[in-house]
Design a protein around this motif. Structure first.
Motif, PDB file in Angstrom:
ATOM      1  N   CYS A  89       1.395  26.555 -27.265  1.00 46.11           N
ATOM      2  CA  CYS A  89       2.131  25.994 -28.402  1.00 46.11           C
ATOM      3  C   CYS A  89       2.757  27.110 -29.230  1.00 46.11           C
ATOM      4  O   CYS A  89       2.135  28.150 -29.463  1.00 46.11           O
ATOM      5  CB  CYS A  89       1.199  25.170 -29.289  1.00 46.11           C
ATOM      6  N   ASP A  90       3.960  26.859 -29.690  1.00 46.59           N
ATOM      7  CA  ASP A  90       4.672  27.851 -30.495  1.00 46.59           C
ATOM      8  C   ASP A  90       4.445  27.677 -31.990  1.00 46.59           C
ATOM      9  O   ASP A  90       4.683  28.593 -32.757  1.00 46.59           O
ATOM     10  CB  ASP A  90       6.178  27.783 -30.205  1.00 46.59           C
ATOM     11  N   VAL A 146      -6.436  23.302 -22.062  1.00 43.33           N
ATOM     12  CA  VAL A 146      -6.302  24.701 -22.486  1.00 43.33           C
ATOM     13  C   VAL A 146      -4.861  25.202 -22.377  1.00 43.33           C
ATOM     14  O   VAL A 146      -4.333  25.757 -23.347  1.00 43.33           O
ATOM     15  CB  VAL A 146      -7.273  25.610 -21.695  1.00 43.33           C
ATOM     16  N   PRO A 147      -4.196  25.033 -21.228  1.00 39.62           N
ATOM     17  CA  PRO A 147      -2.825  25.569 -21.136  1.00 39.62           C
ATOM     18  C   PRO A 147      -1.877  24.958 -22.167  1.00 39.62           C
ATOM     19  O   PRO A 147      -1.015  25.653 -22.704  1.00 39.62           O
ATOM     20  CB  PRO A 147      -2.380  25.208 -19.716  1.00 39.62           C
ATOM     21  N   GLU A 159       2.746  22.717 -35.945  1.00 34.87           N
ATOM     22  CA  GLU A 159       3.236  21.344 -35.857  1.00 34.87           C
ATOM     23  C   GLU A 159       3.209  20.838 -34.419  1.00 34.87           C
ATOM     24  O   GLU A 159       2.803  19.708 -34.151  1.00 34.87           O
ATOM     25  CB  GLU A 159       4.659  21.230 -36.432  1.00 34.87           C
ATOM     26  N   GLU A 160       3.643  21.687 -33.493  1.00 29.30           N
ATOM     27  CA  GLU A 160       3.629  21.311 -32.074  1.00 29.30           C
ATOM     28  C   GLU A 160       2.192  21.076 -31.603  1.00 29.30           C
ATOM     29  O   GLU A 160       1.906  20.119 -30.898  1.00 29.30           O
ATOM     30  CB  GLU A 160       4.281  22.417 -31.243  1.00 29.30           C
ATOM     31  N   ARG A 161       1.289  21.960 -32.019  1.00 29.69           N
ATOM     32  CA  ARG A 161      -0.120  21.838 -31.631  1.00 29.69           C
ATOM     33  C   ARG A 161      -0.712  20.537 -32.176  1.00 29.69           C
ATOM     34  O   ARG A 161      -1.454  19.845 -31.490  1.00 29.69           O
ATOM     35  CB  ARG A 161      -0.898  23.044 -32.138  1.00 29.69           C
ATOM     36  N   LEU A 162      -0.367  20.179 -33.418  1.00 22.41           N
ATOM     37  CA  LEU A 162      -0.884  18.935 -34.009  1.00 22.41           C
ATOM     38  C   LEU A 162      -0.330  17.703 -33.299  1.00 22.41           C
ATOM     39  O   LEU A 162      -1.059  16.723 -33.092  1.00 22.41           O
ATOM     40  CB  LEU A 162      -0.580  18.887 -35.509  1.00 22.41           C
ATOM     41  N   LEU A 163       0.934  17.740 -32.918  1.00 17.22           N
ATOM     42  CA  LEU A 163       1.518  16.624 -32.163  1.00 17.22           C
ATOM     43  C   LEU A 163       0.832  16.461 -30.807  1.00 17.22           C
ATOM     44  O   LEU A 163       0.518  15.344 -30.387  1.00 17.22           O
ATOM     45  CB  LEU A 163       3.014  16.832 -31.964  1.00 17.22           C
TER      46      LEU A 163
END
Length: 118
Positions: free
Chosen positions: A52-53, A46-47, A56-60
């Motif tokens: 994520c900003d 969760v954290p 793309e960062e979330r997918l990585l």
């Protein structure tokens, strides 16, 4: 369609994941896929996903989480066969987690239930 709306959040999510997974899901079977979903929810970071900003960062991070999940579940040799399945599974879970704040609460309850189970 009415039967679908009477299903629980967990049943709906499990069905959605099953429908969207690649054909390798049949090598594992529905029960093992459901256990993999439980394992993914139980360790859901969760954290990490909350902070994520960008998409793309979330997918990585989701891809890295899927790789860790697959290695933990299948070992180093079998991971090659099931990495696509684990990646698809985590992507569906992430989509649902991001869809509604209420779903995040459902994830939290599910995670709590898993930690209480023997």
């Amino acid at each position: 369609m009415e039967a679908l709306s009477q299903m629980t959040f967990r049943d709906n999510l499990r069905n959605e994941v099953w429908q969207r997974l690649p054909a390798s899901k049949h090598l594992l079977g529905r029960n093992r896929v459901n256990r993999l979903i439980d394992r993914a929810i139980g360790a859901w970071p969760v954290p990490i996903f909350s902070n994520c900003d960008s998409k793309e960062e979330r997918l990585l991070l989701a891809d890295a989480y899927a790789h860790r999940l697959a290695r933990a579940e299948f070992g180093s040799v079998m991971v090659l066969l099931f990495i696509g399945l684990a990646t698809a599974l985590v992507q569906v879970l992430l989509e649902w987690w991001l869809l509604k704040p209420a779903y995040r609460i459902d994830f939290s309850y599910w995670k709590q239930d898993l930690t209480r189970s023997p």
